[in-house]
Design an enzyme around this catalytic site. Structure first.
Site, PDB file in Angstrom:
ATOM      1  N   MET A   1       0.849  -1.180   0.000  1.00  0.00           N
ATOM      2  CA  MET A   1       0.000   0.000   0.000  1.00  0.00           C
ATOM      3  C   MET A   1       0.882   1.227   0.000  1.00  0.00           C
ATOM      4  O   MET A   1       1.851   1.305   0.722  1.00  0.00           O
ATOM      5  CB  MET A   1      -0.821  -0.005   1.268  1.00  0.00           C
ATOM      6  CG  MET A   1      -1.753   1.134   1.331  1.00  0.00           C
ATOM      7  SD  MET A   1      -3.382   0.643   1.741  1.00  0.00           S
ATOM      8  CE  MET A   1      -3.253  -1.059   2.167  1.00  0.00           C
ATOM      9  N   CYS A   2       0.533   2.183  -0.796  1.00  0.00           N
ATOM     10  CA  CYS A   2       1.348   3.375  -0.864  1.00  0.00           C
ATOM     11  C   CYS A   2       0.461   4.583  -0.667  1.00  0.00           C
ATOM     12  O   CYS A   2      -0.756   4.488  -0.694  1.00  0.00           O
ATOM     13  CB  CYS A   2       2.032   3.471  -2.219  1.00  0.00           C
ATOM     14  SG  CYS A   2       3.043   2.025  -2.590  1.00  0.00           S
TER      15      CYS A   2
END
Ligand code: NAG
Ligand code: NAG
Ligand code: NAG
Ligand code: NAG
Ligand code: NAG
Length: 626
Positions: A1-2
């Site tokens: 996840m960014c």
């Protein structure tokens, strides 16, 4: 996840070349492994790109990435299938090179049509001055937009910034397709036109199923200088799943048991279903497709961060995968299948959250007539009234703690050689209120109901993974280090787990049930997934949803409804019947028969504060104070 973000300004004087500190802080929490900023200036506009990476596989690729033509790409996603990717590849680079190679718009659309897995992205196409962005079909990754009311700027971001007051709110980008903005013409006309490329299903017989209201829905909450239009070439993305099979039985269904209310609520009953050849075949097809989905989700990550100290790693036994774990049938089936694919020397963290009231000092008063919910009662998940039924004293254990512990025992007997870390996460009222104010309310927004509050808070504390490991001889503090968190979301929507399904079935039969299932899956992006992604991502962790794998959804969509659930049977049996049968085949026992229990009641968060609210009410506790 960014954490990804892009702010665009059309007026040089008003353009800030830095993100607001609070926004930057939130993005960094999502992507703690690298942070980078990039400014692009056109004649009429400026774009500030900000990328924050959570490193999960391949070589760490800092974002935003830029190529020699000046294209810029921000990617918050996982390619699990559909696009060729080797184990050591970074999907950001692969997606970006594929995008850069696109000759025209249909090439771009066919690329995003192919990807299987969750994503949101922002892509700046330098030659045409286009900004492209969007979320995957289910909306498994968050993306918000915010249009400055003066019309001289707008932002896209995984999380919103703190804004008090009603005007100027961040909104979720609808998962109705991908969008394109022509930045040059927006700058000149002072009007932002969002061109929508919607999802569409095209079958072999050329029958198309459109999201006809995608346009109007999207346009509803936008300011006057922003409009949404369909693209003039009628281009579209192909839906990654087959449409829901709404077939109704030819003849009245042979009910599994004539006397459904007297069906014994036991494992033997499930065993009887499994004597049917066809049922058994379907159950095993389901197990197979779900197993592959889970395998992809537990193996796509870097396992050894520090290969030099392989020996140490073994001795300290770090879990890489955690499961949001109530002990209910959804989380049990995920755990049992994850166990098949995760290396045996690696522990699995089972995150179990409970909200506790402080014990009152003094001797404990004997419990007086504690009303128990029976299996046949249907408390609505959508109203807090259900919680009030259980009038337990403050120190009674939360229902999910009890079923969680029982689930642990079952898993231990399914695989005794695995280390199962049952993480008891106890949250007090004080801690809940403190962290809701400091962090969680900012992540849940723009969603704002009592239900969003309960689930947002419960999921935030559970996924933080800070709790206790309790064994026979010791209680020790524990912090889960797993970066990947599996959750069971999507099972209730597809397999008729909610009491809403039962209500529809009782009034409108199988036809009504089909409609309810279609509706639940259709709104899951705006109702749950963006919120859960923001909440879980805040710990620098990534949620993965096996029940929303494209192949799992297509498989379930292809089955007629009566093979998924039989709501003429009582609670704890009829809803999610197919999943219960799968649980039995996987060697699970009692958990296969637990009735659906909503997280806000199972964890007791709904009991901790006001109990006279409706779940759909706006939640005052989520309001952001100036
Ligand atoms: C992955 O990223 C690294 C660093 O940015 C880069 O050197 C490498 O070529 C990338 N790999 C692929 C397959 O694109
Ligand atoms: C787009 O470009 C591809 C080649 O990359 C070509 O095959 C295709 O026909 C083009 N489509 C349109 C609509 O121009
Ligand atoms: C479906 O559409 C394609 C392309 O538009 C066409 O070639 C084909 O004949 C159509 N098939 C049917 C069954 O109409
Ligand atoms: C239903 O169950 C009751 C009691 O178990 C029995 O008396 C009755 O005959 C049953 N009805 C049918 C239709 O089997
Ligand atoms: C968590 O809270 C429950 C209920 O108050 C209590 O019984 C349990 O011992 C607590 N667990 C830990 C590890 O403190």
């Amino acid at each position: 996840m960014c954490g990804i973000c892009c702010c665009v300004g059309f007026s040089v004087e008003h353009f800030r070349k830095e993100l607001r500190e609070d926004l930057l802080y939130k993005l960094r929490r999502r992507g703690p492994d690298s942070s980078k900023q990039l400014l692009k200036s056109g004649v009429n506009y400026q774009c500030l790109f900000s990328g924050h990476v959570l490193h999960l596989r391949g070589v760490l690729t800092a974002q935003p990435v830029e190529d020699e033509s000046g294209n810029v790409f921000l990617w918050n996603g996982e390619v699990f299938d559909g696009v060729q990717l080797e184990a050591e590849d970074n999907d950001t680079q692969v997606m970006f090179s594929s995008l850069s190679a696109c000759k025209n718009e249909s090439d771009i659309l066919s690329l995003f049509s192919k990807v299987q897995g969750p994503w949101s992205f922002i892509y700046y196409q330098a030659s045409s001055h286009y900004l492209w962005f969007g979320r995957d079909f289910f909306g498994r990754r968050s993306l918000l937009w915010h249009f400055n009311h003066l019309g001289n700027s707008f932002c896209l971001s995984s999380v919103g910034a703190q804004i008090s007051g009603l005007a100027d709110q961040w909104q979720e980008v609808p998962a109705s397709g991908i969008f394109q903005i022509d930045l040059n013409s927006a700058a000149v006309s002072r009007h932002v036109t969002l061109k929508l490329y919607p999802w569409k299903y095209v079958s072999k017989e050329n029958v198309t199923e459109e999201c006809s209201n995608a346009l109007t829905q999207t346009a509803a909450e936008l300011p006057a200088f922003v409009s949404v239009v369909a693209n003039e070439d009628k281009l579209y993305l192909s839906k990654p799943i087959v449409p829901l099979n709404k077939m109704l039985p030819q003849a009245p269904l042979e009910t599994h048991c004539r006397n459904s209310s007297s069906v014994p609520h036991t494992r033997e009953t499930l065993g009887i279903f499994l004597t049917d050849e066809h049922t058994k075949k379907v159950v095993h097809q389901f197990i197979d497709v779900l197993s592959v989905a889970i395998k992809r989700r537990v193996l796509c990550l870097v396992r050894e961060e520090n290969p030099a100290s392989k020996e140490d790693l073994k001795t300290c036994n770090k879990a890489n995968i955690a499961i949001l774990f109530s002990g209910g049938v959804d989380s049990m089936v995920i755990a049992a299948l994850a166990d098949r694919h995760i290396p045996l020397d690696e522990p699995i963290d089972l995150l179990n959250v409970a909200f506790v009231t402080k014990r009152k000092p003094g001797p404990s008063v004997p419990k007086v007539k504690r009303k128990q919910q029976t299996h046949h009662e249907i408390p609505s998940e959508e109203s807090s009234q259900g919680a009030a039924v259980v009038q337990g004293p403050g120190d009674a254990e939360a229902p999910d703690r009890v079923t969680g512990r029982a689930g642990l025992k079952e898993l231990q007997s399914v695989n005794p050689s695995r280390t199962w870390n049952f993480v008891e996460i106890n949250v007090s009222l004080e801690e809940l209120q403190k962290l809701r104010r400091a962090r969680i309310c900012h992540l849940v927004q723009p969603l704002d109901t009592v239900l969003d509050d309960s689930i947002g808070c419960a999921v935030w504390f559970a996924s933080r993974g800070v709790g206790w490991l309790v064994s026979q001889d010791a209680v020790r503090p524990y912090q889960s280090s797993a970066k990947v968190i599996l959750t069971g979301i999507g099972a209730d929507e597809q397999l008729a787990g909610y009491s809403r399904h039962r209500v529809r079935f009782q009034s409108l039969g199988l036809e009504g049930l089909n409609e309810e299932i279609a509706m639940e899956l259709g709104r899951i992006s705006s109702r749950n997934l963006g919120r859960d992604d923001r909440v879980i991502g805040d710990h620098g962790k990534e949620a993965r949803f096996p029940f929303l794998d494209e192949n799992v959804v297509s498989f379930l969509n292809s089955l007629p409804v009566w093979e998924k659930a039989d709501l003429s049977l009582p609670r704890g049996l009829g809803e999610k019947l197919l999943l219960r049968l799968a649980a039995v085949e996987l060697g699970l026992t009692t958990s296969a028969l637990l009735p659906k229990r909503a997280m806000q009641f199972g964890s007791r968060i709904a009991k901790l504060e006001k109990t006279d609210e409706k779940a759909s009410d706006k939640c005052g506790r989520l309001q952001i104070l100036p």
